[in-house]
Design a protein around this motif. Structure first.
Motif, PDB file in Angstrom:
ATOM      1  N   LEU B 669       0.828   3.794  10.703  1.00 22.62           N
ATOM      2  CA  LEU B 669       2.144   3.921  10.069  1.00 22.62           C
ATOM      3  C   LEU B 669       2.068   4.816   8.835  1.00 22.62           C
ATOM      4  O   LEU B 669       3.058   5.419   8.432  1.00 22.62           O
ATOM      5  N   ASN B 670       0.894   4.897   8.268  1.00 21.67           N
ATOM      6  CA  ASN B 670       0.700   5.801   7.140  1.00 21.67           C
ATOM      7  C   ASN B 670       1.144   7.218   7.494  1.00 21.67           C
ATOM      8  O   ASN B 670       1.661   7.951   6.662  1.00 21.67           O
ATOM      9  N   PHE B 671       0.968   7.599   8.734  1.00 15.69           N
ATOM     10  CA  PHE B 671       1.318   8.957   9.150  1.00 15.69           C
ATOM     11  C   PHE B 671       2.724   9.026   9.734  1.00 15.69           C
ATOM     12  O   PHE B 671       3.322  10.084   9.777  1.00 15.69           O
ATOM     13  N   LEU B 672       3.170   7.904  10.253  1.00 16.57           N
ATOM     14  CA  LEU B 672       4.439   7.912  10.980  1.00 16.57           C
ATOM     15  C   LEU B 672       5.599   7.683  10.003  1.00 16.57           C
ATOM     16  O   LEU B 672       5.387   7.192   8.893  1.00 16.57           O
ATOM     17  N   PRO B 673       6.821   8.025  10.441  1.00 16.00           N
ATOM     18  CA  PRO B 673       7.975   7.693   9.601  1.00 16.00           C
ATOM     19  C   PRO B 673       8.052   6.186   9.394  1.00 16.00           C
ATOM     20  O   PRO B 673       7.719   5.419  10.292  1.00 16.00           O
ATOM     21  N   ASN B 674       8.495   5.782   8.220  1.00 13.88           N
ATOM     22  CA  ASN B 674       8.545   4.355   7.938  1.00 13.88           C
ATOM     23  C   ASN B 674       9.766   3.687   8.524  1.00 13.88           C
ATOM     24  O   ASN B 674       9.853   2.472   8.543  1.00 13.88           O
ATOM     25  N   ASP B 782       4.486  10.403   2.481  1.00  8.86           N
ATOM     26  CA  ASP B 782       5.936  10.265   2.583  1.00  8.86           C
ATOM     27  C   ASP B 782       6.480   9.283   1.555  1.00  8.86           C
ATOM     28  O   ASP B 782       7.668   9.053   1.487  1.00  8.86           O
TER      29      ASP B 782
ATOM     30  N   PHE E  87      -0.847  -0.962   1.721  1.00  8.36           N
ATOM     31  CA  PHE E  87      -0.048   0.033   2.432  1.00  8.36           C
ATOM     32  C   PHE E  87       1.111   0.498   1.554  1.00  8.36           C
ATOM     33  O   PHE E  87       1.379   1.688   1.435  1.00  8.36           O
TER      34      PHE E  87
END
Ligand code: NA
Ligand code: NA
Lengths: 129, 954, 515, 128, 95, 166
Positions: B669-674, B782, E87
């Protein structure tokens, strides 16, 4: 049932009830307070004590039924050691997200470590590079 | 020579020209000629038997269960066709060697030609209709290759595809027809089938079989309405046109009709279908042919017309008709092959086949002119040439044929066809060779070398010889006719005669010739009328049809497979539920055999939690972070449920896996849109929701159904409970099942996990070595990041906690066989311990100081598990057979040594390796260009004030 | 009890981790071990097939636990023929992967390849339904790795869909297994066959649903319409040698259907009648039609081949769906044929891609190595389209003949024959655009990003090998079909299988103790 | 109790299916996880429900729940964990290449020039 | 006076109900949020309550083998809380 | 000798903890288990010591025990107080506050222990550390006098910790 066993059983029941009380208070706090930082107080500690009482009850009960058990201590210790760190992280989240009252400047140093963001200007950071 | 050799020679020989391409054109042609000649001679070695009325056979089993065997038979008919195929083949090879230009790949050409020859010989020698089908389709294929031989010509490619499509379709229909025939008779051997006329004609499947077989014949022999492909096949080099599309292949349909004549003909169905098709084809071909300007097109339509003529003759079903048909096959082969080759010569010399551009070649190409004149006049039905003889016989047969209750229909149309036929013959001679010599030929014409004109000349001689002295071939023609008729009827007693007296046929012939002359005289006005007539262009229609089929297919296929997983999944779910529902409603529901257990407030609350979390997940899934927390709660509730229902091992596994999964998803998720944007319409959501609810109801119903009923017999787990300790040495039955009773499952399971890690690693490597690398290095987070990458308190805690977690892992591993736990959970716990270290001080710091080769750990784990299994082989036990013993070494308690523990160690290692390799791979993706390797376990450490190291901030 | 039965599973299962452990940095060593391993596999599976060719059943108790309590591995004529086919296919595919250099375009190709073989072979040999699930997962996850080998965006996007669709399939498999266990209390296939007969006609719902759920799982594997959607894009996006190896994967589904629905839920079983015998055949017919229409519709060669795989599975399933001895015999013959032909076509499409720089079915300048490649394409296309003389034609005849006994005979014939025509048309168009039309296109490539190169000799050897097998399959069609007929007969009389599995004692159990 | 478990399975299945039908990879993966839970519970329930009788052999206990489904579910959990990890990674890889995490891939069938060559060209008539 | 074991049973049920109440309330907080910190906190609370549930279930059912489960939930609950917080704080949880 | 000891047992306190944990895990105290626990207590820190490079020195065990008892008592008392606050003080009357605690402590282990103590005693949560590590940020749930709370922390806990990690 010997007297000792009976006392132990009563004690276990009592511990359970006390534990239940603390647990309920913990979640009431979680629900009731209107600020993320104040909400943090109740469950992380009151709840911890509550579970501690349940573990104590479990040990007492184990002694009462003749199968002595102390390994509940391990869980208790574990919870007590980790709870402050969990709380610390959650607090950091609230501070980082500006979800709480802005904290005062530290006395000795420039700023709080959480607010010392490496991203020069967060506003400019475009979503989804 | 054995029939096998005659068939096999061209096929085997086909390899040679292709291989000898480098040896030169002459060598290619020479070897091809030699091969054909050998087959030709081989054929003649069997002539004595044939002449004595005998039949030569050969047989090898190929697929006996299917009735498909290599059964060959040579009788008069077969000999006749084989003779034509090989004989004309020799002439064509000679001709082709000179015809092809230097740019053409001669080896390839002759390879295809020999393939065709072999297939064609195969058709006429087959004594098995399935084998015949094999050769039949092979002729279509080789024809495809030959028509498309000039690859650069669109006309060639289109013509090839059209021919393949049409004849392929017919071939497929014929497969059906032949299979039906075989089923009726119970054998696919022609010799058997031909004996069963009555059986076949009485069968209700006779008509379908007939239609299907005739479809094959008509398409192959270009009968109306399938005639249109043949003219387009003329894009092939002329030797091919002469050979395949006039002399041989197009006669395959005729051959088959002749071959099946004894069992299929003689019925009204046969008569109407075959005669009508033949008649229409004959007239239509002749009319169109007259107005064609392309020499080869004219000849092609004349071929169509003549094939129609033969078909019509076969359709009458009479002995005389068969006799005439066979004779005309022979005659047509001679004059038409000669004409094609001559047309090729004209084309070759003048560089055009366009009749209006020609004329006056008589003096420039006298030899060619002579050959063409003889052959064309024969085709026109001029006496003393062979075409006259068979045409007369056709007309005679026509006068006796009553179609649709009309005695005039057939003779009238036959005469009309003959008129046009004569006309195009006269036009061919007149407009090409007669008239004034022109000065605008694309190339200066002259007669070619003998290699090119000799083959048609030989045929022209035959035309004359047969025409003058038909008695020379009559016995042979009768022999063949006899073979056609089988024992259905006697061969006609009539003879081939030049003069029959003043019979109707003669008047019709005269009308034809005179009419033909008149038509040619009136050609110009007629052409204007013809050009003005609206007429469907078969090619256009065909192309449009194909185009429509293709775009329809595209629309359908690409509309169906539009790349939308959501649709695929939807269809899948609906199909599954529908099929399951069908199974349910068609079954019977038995009585409930188990009593419901009461549910207290706690299970109800747990249920409510689970449902609430699930519902919240559905409603709030667009906030991906929240969704992760919610899925964590669902997992947590399921785990607690497992505890409640007596499954501690499951609870532990579920929860551990849960946490590791969430960690993985967070890493991703760090790379994906939240957030997931709102994209689907309300309607769509309602639709999806409905499908989901239906699916949910189905699984609910199924679960509830089984929960209320006992299994039909005692579950096998009774054995596991009874023998877990005795035979597996453990009291945790679940663990004993995992490492012993069903250890093989677990072996597969750790392999799955190992593969997962290898895959993740491999993909990471690929990504980091590809274009994604730059994106990753320049990635801007992001969301703003907080300071303090490696918080002090976490680091300090980890120093104490991690060893404790490790010791817990060790404990869980050891206890697993007897208490909840085991190698798998222990592996996850140890992984979590290492993850804690990574989360505290960072991956780079931690792994820079201590890094296990996780690949090796996985490999070692799987190998240890495998070798534990193999170990049992050395005590003559099956794979994974366990053993255990109890050992006591003071001061320790008695403990158990079990091979299962070794296996569990393999599990443990594989799990640790797999989880760590996966996490490591994910975290490698996140390493940014601006991130520095930190030298310290924590970012902030006042105790460093004294040494005053520069602070690392990010 | 001979250990050889499990050797085809254990060998790759040990070889793969060994390669990971010891040779992960040396592609050369990996290749040597991988090829040696597959060659050994061919030998092993050939010997196994030989041992059971007399109709006997070899049987192996994992951990010495007797069926149904432990997991058993069973080698009968059906499973061994599939294993042999797998290892032969694997050999040539591996050679191609090495020759074309595909194996070196990403990491861990050889380990994944070996694991993939382990999964496939395990699925063929296991006698236990849950163990079948495990092997399905092994072969699937290895296939995920192989499918995305060498990366690339299009491949990864197709990969996501491929994995997710199969995850749905795996989930369904577990539902089916849960239903099976809940209903019967066992997982062993032979035992299941016995217990299913105990179910009374008054309570059939449970077993009926279980039976169809299981069938649906296998139908997904077999890419039966409407559960085929995962196949076209994943097979066409997969690296060619991988797609070629995948040609056997759909057959795992077909195998499982044959096994389960002849032994456990045979056609004559009352409680499950009116299910798969009802709709499997129509679905198979539609699969064949859609596959072959796809061949005509495809705009890229790899898609075309992928659709032809869908179509050929339709053909296989038509034959299976008849559930008659001659139907199954024809299906087995066709399975061998379509596996080899499909694999060969995928490899050839890679030859085209290498030589031409593009797989688009649109005119391009002439490619390198045209004549050889076009010849191979022609041969493989003939085989796949079911034209004589290759085995596709024979297989088609067998299926048509088997169809005689069906009530849907007309449909079978119409669909088989007309889809044949469509595929002929499709292959002819594709071939003429690829190999003929190029000659009317100017020699200099207009798109400079197309990189053309001469394919390696080893690549041609591999393709030639597969086509050679097809030729053998054609020439010895009588022998092969005779054998598949025997296999089929054995399937419809599963007594030997069941008694061998259930009556052999194991650790702590006497024979028949369970019953 | 049975009703609770069965309906929980149903609810998780329904939610799982709904999420699997979403348009982005991430919710689809979440949906798969839910489906996995659902099927694990279903498989577990195939041993029927027993409270307070874990299959840990002990001398003073006679009733145990069916251990086999537990072992099966354990295997299934591990396997689906591996599968989830893999699909997350592949999904991430696809996203990193395109910056698009749509699950549907309309580029799977790119429009391309028509391959038919039915436009007659003049060279066709000049057959040698 | 109520017998000890009976009292214990009542106390166990009360405790279970209290824990279940705690779970439901935490769930409410989780859904309401509004901040990420609240949600992580709610999850953390639920995990800790789950530990309590397992302990009490063990006592209630007389099963002694749930200890490992409890320990595991405690350890992993902590790890997941830290992971979630990291996170939000950093994006990358094991940088 | 010392060097060998330090190599063998880089963190003796941790070894002790691990041995105790092992015994607790076994849920019984036997000689064999104790020995095994000690063995593990030596092995595991030895294997992971690379991640704990700098060992705190001068740790006073006796004072630590006293400190632990004080903290435990505080936890119990303060828990009851907070429970009361939760139940009785309405949100409008609640007076939360941030306080900044300046640190004399330098060692990470000591600071962490102080922070943990602050959090465990209900009513206060350690929320952050300053960017050079010289102040702690503490959130107080309900107080009229934040400075008093801060002084209490400094006097009651930090002073003792300075002695323990002296
Ligand atoms: Na993100
Ligand atoms: Na506090």
């Amino acid at each position: 049932m010997t007297l000792v066993e009976m006392i132990l059983t009563y004690a276990a029941a009592l511990s359970l009830l006390i534990g239940s009380g603390f647990i309920i208070v913990g979640v009431i706090g979680l629900l009731k307070f209107n600020d993320p930082m104040t909400r943090l107080h109740a469950p992380t500690k009151v709840g911890t004590i509550g579970i501690g009482m349940l573990l104590l009850a479990s040990m007492l009960n184990a002694f009462a039924v003749g199968t002595p058990s102390i390994h509940e201590l391990l869980i208790m210790a574990f919870l007590f050691v980790t709870a402050p760190i969990s709380a610390n992280f959650i607090a950091k989240v609230s501070i980082h997200r500006r979800d709480c009252v802005t904290p005062p400047e530290p006395l000795a140093d420039e700023t709080w470590s959480t607010l010392n963001s490496p991203d020069a200007s967060p506003a400019e950071a475009s979503p989804n590079s | 020579m054995s029939l096998f050799f005659i068939v096999a020679l061209p096929f085997l020989g086909a390899l040679l020209p292709g291989l000898m391409n480098a040896a030169g054109r002459a060598a290619c042609a020479g070897v091809t000629f030699t091969v054909s000649l050998a087959a030709f001679i081989g054929l003649f070695t069997n002539l004595p038997t044939i002449l004595q009325g005998g039949v030569v056979t050969a047989r090898v089993d190929w697929l006996p269960e299917l009735g498909l065997n290599f059964t060959l038979m040579l009788d008069g008919l077969g000999f006749f066709f084989a003779f034509l195929i090989l004989g004309i083949g020799l002439l064509i090879i000679t001709y082709g060697r000179h015809y092809l230009s230097r740019d053409d790949n001669m080896g390839e050409f002759f390879t295809y030609l020999l393939l065709f020859q072999g297939a064609m010989v195969g058709i006429v020698l087959s004594d098995n209709i399935l084998l015949l089908l094999v050769f039949w389709e092979l002729t279509s294929l080789s024809s495809f290759l030959l028509i498309g031989y000039w690859k650069h010509l669109p006309a060639g490619r289109q013509g090839a595809r059209m021919a393949l499509t049409v004849t392929g379709m017919g071939g497929l229909a014929m497969i059906g027809g032949m299979l039906i025939l075989g089923q009726i008779v119970g054998s696919y051997d022609l010799s058997v089938i031909l004996q069963n006329r009555d059986l076949i004609q009485a069968d209700p499947l006779y008509l379908p079989a007939l239609i299907l077989i005739l479809l094959g014949c008509f398409t192959k022999s270009a009968q109306f309405p399938f005639h249109f492909w043949l003219p387009h096949a003329m894009a092939a080099p002329t030797p091919v046109s002469a050979y395949l599309h006039s002399a041989t292949m197009v006669k395959a349909g005729i051959f088959l009709m002749a071959r099946m004549w004894p069992v299929l003909s003689g019925t009204p169905e046969w008569f109407v279908i075959v005669t009508t098709a033949g008649l229409i084809t004959m007239v239509l071909g002749a009319v169109i042919g007259l107005f064609k300007h392309d020499l080869k097109a004219l000849l092609a339509f004349s071929t169509v017309s003549h094939l129609g003529l033969i078909t019509m003759l076969l359709g009458t079903g009479t002995a005389f008709g068969a006799f005439a048909a066979v004779f005309h096959i022979l005659n047509h082969a001679t004059f038409k092959a000669a004409l094609f080759m001559s047309a090729g010569i004209v084309d070759h010399e003048t560089h055009t086949r366009d009749i209006p551009s020609l004329g006056g070649l008589r003096t420039l190409m006298p030899i060619t002119f002579t050959i063409v004149t003889i052959a064309a006049l024969s085709m026109a039905g001029i006496p003393f040439l062979n075409g006259f003889l068979s045409k007369e016989m056709m007309l005679e047969e026509a006068t006796k044929t009553v179609l649709f209750n009309s005695p005039w229909l057939v003779p009238g149309l036959a005469t009309l066809g003959s008129v046009f036929s004569a006309a195009y013959c006269f036009r061919l001679i007149g407009h090409t060779f007669l008239g004034p010599v022109r000065d605008d030929y694309p190339s200066k014409p002259h007669d070619p070398n003998p290699g090119m004109w000799l083959p048609p000349a030989i045929l022209a001689v035959l035309v004359v010889v047969i025409g003058v002295a038909p008695f020379l071939v009559e016995p042979f023609v009768k022999l063949v006719t006899g073979a056609v008729q089988g024992d259905v009827t006697e061969v006609t007693s009539k003879h081939i005669k030049i003069w029959h007296g003043w019979v109707p046929a003669l008047y019709m012939s005269i009308i034809a010739v005179v009419g033909g002359l008149v038509l040619v005289a009136l050609f110009k006005p007629l052409l204007r009328i013809w050009d003005a007539l609206p007429r469907p262009e078969a090619k256009t229609i065909f192309e449009a049809l194909i185009k429509a089929v293709v775009s329809l297919s595209r629309g359908f296929i690409h509309g169906l497979h539009n790349g939308a997983f959501t649709r695929y999944a939807m269809i899948g779910v609906v199909a599954i539920v529908a099929v399951g529902y069908h199974a349910w409603v068609t079954g019977t529901v038995g009585a409930q055999t188990r009593t419901l257990q009461p549910a207290g407030p706690v299970p109800i609350a747990g249920w409510a939690m689970l449902v609430a979390a699930t519902a919240a997940l559905v409603v709030m899934h667009r906030n991906r972070f929240l969704a992760l927390i919610l899925i964590g709660i669902v997992g947590l509730m399921v785990s607690v449920g497992f505890v409640y229902f007596s499954a501690p091992d499951l609870a532990m596994t579920q929860f551990t896996v849960e946490v590791v999964t969430i960690i993985l998803l967070l890493l991703a998720l760090n790379f994906l849109p939240n957030r997931t944007p709102i994209e689907s319409t309300v309607l769509r959501r309602v639709r999806d929701g409905s499908v989901a609810i239906v699916g949910g109801l189905a699984s609910f119903a199924l679960a509830y159904h089984y929960l209320l009923r006992d299994a039909v017999s005692t579950p096998i787990s009774e054995f596991h409970l009874a023998n877990s300790y005795k035979g597996g040495g453990g009291t945790n039955v679940v663990n004993v099942i995992l490492v012993d009773f069903r250890g093989f499952d677990t072996y597969g399971e750790i392999i799955v996990l190992g593969i997962a890690a290898l895959l993740i690693y491999a993909l990471t490597e690929t990504l980091l070595n590809g274009p994604v690398r730059r994106r990753l290095l320049n990635r801007v987070p992001d969301q703003p990041r907080a300071g303090d990458m490696h918080p002090m308190m976490m680091v300090v805690l980890t120093r104490v906690i991690m060893p404790i977690v490790l010791i817990v892992g060790f404990y869980i591993f050891l206890r697993g066989h007897n208490e909840p736990g085991g190698g798998f959970i222990a592996g996850l716990i140890v992984s979590i311990a290492v993850v804690m270290q990574y989360m505290a001080s960072g991956f780079s710091w931690a792994s820079a100081r201590l890094r296990y080769p996780y690949h090796g750990v996985i490999g070692a784990g799987v190998l240890i598990a495998g070798f534990t299994g193999i170990g049992s082989w050395f005590v003559a036990k099956p794979f994974l057979t366990s053993d255990f013993t109890y050992v006591r070494i003071p001061p320790f308690n008695e403990f158990e040594l079990a091979t299962a523990a070794l296996f569990d160690l393999g599990v443990f290692l594989a799990v640790v390796g797999a989880v760590m390799l996966s996490l490591e791979s994910f975290s490698r993706l996140a390493r940014r260009a601006d991130s520095e390797e930190s030298d310290h376990p924590m970012d902030i450490d006042p105790s460093r004030d004294d040494t005053d190291t520069p602070k690392v901030s990010s | 009890m001979t250990h050889w039965i499990v050797a085809p599973i254990i060998l790759p299962a040990l070889l793969a981790p060994f390669i990971v452990l010891a040779a992960r940095y040396h592609i050369g060593i990996q290749r040597v071990f991988s090829v040696a391993g597959v060659m050994a596999l061919v030998a092993l599976s050939a010997s196994l097939a030989w041992q059971v060719s007399d109709g006997s059943v070899l049987y192996y108790r994992m951990g010495d636990w007797a069926a149904p309590f432990g997991i058993v591995v069973v080698a009968d004529s059906l499973s061994t023929i599939m294993v042999l086919l797998t290892s032969l296919l694997a050999l040539f595919v591996l050679l191609y992967a090495i020759g074309s250099g595909w194996d070196d375009r990403g990491r861990h190709f050889h380990a994944l390849f070996q694991f993939q073989l382990m999964g496939i072979i395990g699925a063929f040999l296991t006698g236990d339904l849950f163990n079948l699930f495990v092997f399905f997962e092994v072969l699937l996850i290895a296939s995920y790795g192989l499918m995305i080998h060498a990366g690339g965006t299009a491949r990864l996007r197709a990969g996501v869909q491929y994995v997710l669709f199969n995850l749905i399939g795996s989930t369904l498999f577990l539902f089916a297994l849960g239903a099976i266990y809940a209903e019967t209390g066992t997982l062993n296939m032979a035992d299941l066959a016995e217990r299913v007969e105990l179910i009374s006609a008054e309570e059939t719902v449970g077993i009926r649903v279980a039976a169809v759920l299981l069938l649906l799982v296998f139908a997904i594997k077999a890419a039966l319409v409407p559960l085929h959607f995962w196949l076209p894009s994943s097979y066409s996006e997969a690296p060619a040698p991988v797609a070629a190896l995948f040609a056997i994967m759909t057959k795992v589904g077909a195998y499982a259907i044959i096994r389960v629905y002849t032994m456990i839920f045979p056609p004559e079983l009352e409680v499950t009648s009116g299910l798969h015998d009802l709709w499997l055949l129509p679905a198979a017919l539609i699969s064949l039609a859609i596959g072959m229409i796809g061949v005509l519709a495809a705009r890229r060669l790899d898609r075309l081949v992928a659709y032809s795989v869908v179509g050929s599975m339709g053909m296989v399933m038509i034959s299976i769906a008849l559930f008659t001895p001659i139907g199954i015999a024809a299906a087995l013959y066709y399975i061998i044929h379509s596996t080899l032909a499909g694999a060969a076509l995928f490899l050839i499409s890679d030859l085209v891609r290498t030589g031409r720089g593009s797989l688009a079915l649109a005119p391009r300048a002439p490619m390198m190595g045209t004549s050889l490649t076009s010849g191979l394409f022609f041969a493989a296309a003939i085989a796949m389209a079911g034209l004589p003389p290759l085995s596709g034609f024979l297989g088609k005849l067998m299926v048509l003949q088997a169809g005689f006994e069906s009530s849907l005979m007309v449909w079978i014939w119409v669909v088989v024959l007309s889809s044949s025509l469509i595929s002929i048309l499709g292959f002819a168009r594709a071939g003429s655009v690829l190999f003929w039309k190029a000659h009317s296109v100017p020699a200099e490539p207009e798109e400079t990003n197309l990189t053309q190169s001469q394919p390696a000799v080893l690549s041609y050897v591999a393709v030639g090998g597969l086509l050679g097998l097809l030729v053998l399959h054609t020439v010895f069609a009588g022998q092969v079909h005779g054998y598949t007929t025997k296999v089929s007969a054995q399937l419809f009389a599963p007594d030997t299988y069941m008694r061998t599995v259930l009556d052999t004692p194991g650790k702590l159990s006497k024979p028949k103790e369970a019953h | 109790m049975e009703l609770l478990v069965a309906s929980a399975i149903g609810v998780m299945t329904a939610a799982g299916i709904y999420l699997v039908l979403r348009l982005r990879t991430f919710p689809v993966i979440l949906g798969m996880s839910l489906l996995t839970y659902a099927v694990n519970v279903f498989l577990f329930a195939s041993g029927r429900l027993t409270v307070g009788a874990p299959p840990i052999l002990s001398d003073d206990v006679t009733v145990y729940t069916d251990p086999l489904p537990q072992a099966l579910v354990l295997t299934a959990i591990v396997i689906s964990f591996g599968m989830t990890a893999v699909v997350v990674m592949i999904g991430l890889g696809a996203y990193l290449g395109t910056s698009d995490d749509h699950i549907d891939d309309p580029t799977a069938e790119p429009p391309m020039e028509d391959m038919s060559d039915e436009v007659p060209d003049p060279a066709a008539e000049q057959t040698p | 006076m109520i017998a000890a074991s009976e009292l214990l049973n009542i106390a166990l049920v009360i405790t279970l109900v209290a824990l279940a109440f705690g779970q439901v309330m935490s769930m409410v907080r989780l859904v309401l949020g509004p901040t990420s910190g609240d949600r992580i906190l709610a999850l953390d609370t639920m995990v800790i309550n789950a530990i309590g549930i397992v302990i009490v279930l063990g006592m209630y059912q007389g099963v002694k083998v749930y200890f490992e489960v409890t320990l595991l939930i405690a350890m992993l609950g902590f790890v997941s809380t830290v992971a979630l917080a990291r996170f939000i704080l950093r994006g990358d949880i094991i940088e | 000798m010392t060097r060998a000891f330090r190599w063998l047992m880089p963190h003796p306190f941790l070894t002790l903890i691990l041995a105790v944990v092992w015994i607790l895990l076994q849920n019984e105290i036997t000689a064999g288990m104790a020995v095994f626990g000690v063995i593990l207590g030596i092995l595991i820190p030895w294997a992971t010591s690379i991640w704990w490079p700098d060992t705190p020195r001068g740790f006073h065990m006796g004072k630590m025990i006293v400190y632990a008892l004080i903290v435990m008592w505080d936890i119990i008392v303060a828990n009851i107080q907070v429970a009361w606050i939760v139940l009785s003080v309405p949100n409008s009357k609640l007076k939360p506050a941030w306080i900044v605690v300046p640190l004399k402590l330098k060692q990470p282990e000591a600071i962490t222990m102080l922070a943990g103590t602050i959090t465990l005693t209900p009513g206060t949560v350690t929320s952050d550390l300053s960017d050079e590590g010289h102040s702690l940020l503490v959130h107080v749930l309900h107080t009229d006098d934040p400075d008093a709370v801060r002084d209490d922390i400094l006097n009651r806990y930090e002073r003792r910790l300075l002695e323990i990690f002296g």
